[in-house]
Design a protein around this motif. Structure first.
Motif, mmCIF file in Angstrom:
data_model
loop_
_atom_site.group_PDB
_atom_site.id
_atom_site.type_symbol
_atom_site.label_atom_id
_atom_site.label_comp_id
_atom_site.label_asym_id
_atom_site.label_seq_id
_atom_site.Cartn_x
_atom_site.Cartn_y
_atom_site.Cartn_z
ATOM 1 N N ASP B 128 0.855 -1.193 0.000
ATOM 2 C CA ASP B 128 0.000 0.000 0.000
ATOM 3 C C ASP B 128 0.898 1.253 0.000
ATOM 4 N N LEU B 129 1.718 1.349 -1.034
ATOM 5 C CA LEU B 129 2.703 2.429 -1.140
ATOM 6 C C LEU B 129 2.036 3.740 -1.562
ATOM 7 N N TYR B 130 2.630 4.861 -1.150
ATOM 8 C CA TYR B 130 2.180 6.188 -1.608
ATOM 9 C C TYR B 130 3.416 7.019 -1.908
ATOM 10 N N PRO B 131 3.353 7.833 -2.973
ATOM 11 C CA PRO B 131 4.535 8.621 -3.337
ATOM 12 C C PRO B 131 4.894 9.596 -2.219
ATOM 13 N N SER B 132 6.132 9.577 -1.791
ATOM 14 C CA SER B 132 6.615 10.502 -0.765
ATOM 15 C C SER B 132 8.135 10.433 -0.720
ATOM 16 N N CYS B 133 8.767 11.603 -0.748
ATOM 17 C CA CYS B 133 10.233 11.638 -0.752
ATOM 18 C C CYS B 133 10.746 12.271 0.524
ATOM 19 N N LEU B 134 11.837 11.711 1.044
ATOM 20 C CA LEU B 134 12.575 12.354 2.128
ATOM 21 C C LEU B 134 14.017 12.474 1.669
ATOM 22 N N PRO B 135 14.695 13.568 2.038
ATOM 23 C CA PRO B 135 16.100 13.693 1.644
ATOM 24 C C PRO B 135 16.947 12.683 2.418
ATOM 25 N N GLY B 136 17.814 11.963 1.721
ATOM 26 C CA GLY B 136 18.719 11.007 2.372
ATOM 27 C C GLY B 136 20.142 11.523 2.307
ATOM 28 N N ASP B 137 21.093 10.673 2.665
ATOM 29 C CA ASP B 137 22.495 11.102 2.618
ATOM 30 C C ASP B 137 23.215 10.448 1.446
ATOM 31 N N GLU B 138 22.442 10.009 0.439
ATOM 32 C CA GLU B 138 23.037 9.327 -0.704
ATOM 33 C C GLU B 138 23.858 10.309 -1.545
ATOM 34 N N PRO B 139 24.989 9.855 -2.063
ATOM 35 C CA PRO B 139 25.852 10.739 -2.871
ATOM 36 C C PRO B 139 25.293 11.013 -4.256
ATOM 37 N N GLU B 140 24.373 10.187 -4.713
ATOM 38 C CA GLU B 140 23.762 10.397 -6.025
ATOM 39 C C GLU B 140 22.376 9.779 -5.986
ATOM 40 N N GLN B 141 21.541 10.209 -6.925
ATOM 41 C CA GLN B 141 20.189 9.675 -7.032
ATOM 42 C C GLN B 141 20.257 8.150 -7.174
ATOM 43 N N ILE B 142 19.493 7.470 -6.340
ATOM 44 C CA ILE B 142 19.442 6.012 -6.435
ATOM 45 C C ILE B 142 18.486 5.621 -7.561
ATOM 46 N N GLU B 143 18.923 4.686 -8.375
ATOM 47 C CA GLU B 143 18.063 4.229 -9.470
ATOM 48 C C GLU B 143 17.085 3.178 -8.936
ATOM 49 N N VAL B 144 15.795 3.365 -9.217
ATOM 50 C CA VAL B 144 14.774 2.420 -8.767
ATOM 51 C C VAL B 144 14.427 1.497 -9.938
ATOM 52 N N VAL B 145 14.441 0.195 -9.674
ATOM 53 C CA VAL B 145 14.245 -0.803 -10.728
ATOM 54 C C VAL B 145 13.063 -1.707 -10.355
ATOM 55 N N PRO B 146 11.901 -1.493 -10.985
ATOM 56 C CA PRO B 146 10.762 -2.397 -10.720
ATOM 57 C C PRO B 146 11.059 -3.776 -11.321
ATOM 58 N N TRP B 147 10.694 -4.815 -10.597
ATOM 59 C CA TRP B 147 10.948 -6.167 -11.095
ATOM 60 C C TRP B 147 9.732 -7.035 -10.818
ATOM 61 N N ARG B 148 9.244 -7.713 -11.830
ATOM 62 C CA ARG B 148 8.080 -8.592 -11.636
ATOM 63 C C ARG B 148 8.516 -9.890 -10.955
#
Lengths: 182, 182
Positions: B128-148
């Motif tokens: 039951d996900l909902y779009p929402s972003c929080l700033p993290g300490d990542e050095p670069e944008q993390i790539e999100v990969v949907p997988w069936r």
């Protein structure tokens, strides 16, 4: 695929008999810089799924100095210098469970914590076992625990069978066995 | 069940910003003694299996300083002091994949290397996900990969999806989903 960050510098920051910790300065392709700590790699290890018969895996119970308790898991060990992984696996099961295997197959390669630790474990499926013992360096006799694969729910429910590698290896082995049975 | 070995002495033998290494002298119930090195425990971590829909898990691709390459895996992070694991998990997915979850469930607890490292990861199934972003300490944008999930064979065949915890967590989550569907 992204360009890997440049490693600007590495420094050894801590060292013991078994562990080395490095600090590495990284520059990512977007220009941002980070300093991370990591444990650089040593020898690979092997983790073996030994099948006593098509339905029964042999687990071991031994003391974990990290967790400070007895743990159920799969036999495992380090690949010694000059040793190939199949020989290392066959040696480890003779030391730990009292069987060798005529049929040994590498089915996967796992990392542990790729963010921090450079280490790989090869997962081997061992079949066609024969009784054979080799002396190991264990402080006490390791208890061997046969477990039927059709009782895996009871195994997963146990608090003392919780090592990520053992659980992943068991699922991967069951997948190979299921695919073969099709 | 065996009597646990007695811990005769502990000594700190190496320390860095993130890692501490102890040497412990053990006496087993049969009288044999061993000295082992171990990394004593810090905070638990959370590893999340975020389901975009009933058939699709969201993986991330990020650089592993340990393995020195980009790795596919599940979002994860440390439970901060004073934080409960559910909040930590919901924070991590908002930082790493840009979703929060209304339905978070702890499905397992994994150790990493119980022979050497005292650490536990809680595995959470997030739905039951909902779009929402929080700033993290990542050095670069993390790539999100949907997988069936019905393409898990292709995922397991990939060289860059090899972390034991992620593989174990995915199998455990699929098991929960399958049991629910019965």
């Amino acid at each position: 695929m992204r360009t890997k960050p440049k490693i600007l510098e590495r420094r050894l920051v801590a060292q013991s008999r078994l562990f080395r910790v490095e600090e590495i300065d990284l520059e990512f392709s977007n220009g941002s810089r980070r300093t991370y700590e990591r444990v650089p790699g040593g020898a690979d290890s092997v983790l073996i799924v030994p099948m006593l018969d098509p339905d029964t895996v042999l687990l071991i119970r031994e003391y974990g100095a990290g967790s400070e308790r007895y743990e159920l898991g799969l036999p495992k060990g380090v690949v010694e210098r000059g040793e190939d992984p199949l020989s290392a696996a066959n040696r480890e099961i003779q030391e730990e469970i009292g069987y060798g295997a005529r049929d040994l197959q590498i089915i996967h390669r796992l990392s542990i914590v790729p963010g921090y630790i450079q280490h790989h474990s090869l997962i081997l499926l061992a079949r066609d076992l024969y009784p054979s013992c080799l002396p190991g360096d264990e402080p006490e006799q390791i208890e061997v625990v046969p477990w039927r694969l059709d009782e895996i729910d009871a195994l997963l429910a146990r608090d003392d069978f919780d090592e990520a590698r053992s659980i992943a290896a068991l699922f991967l082995a069951m997948r190979v066995l299921e695919h073969e049975a099709l």
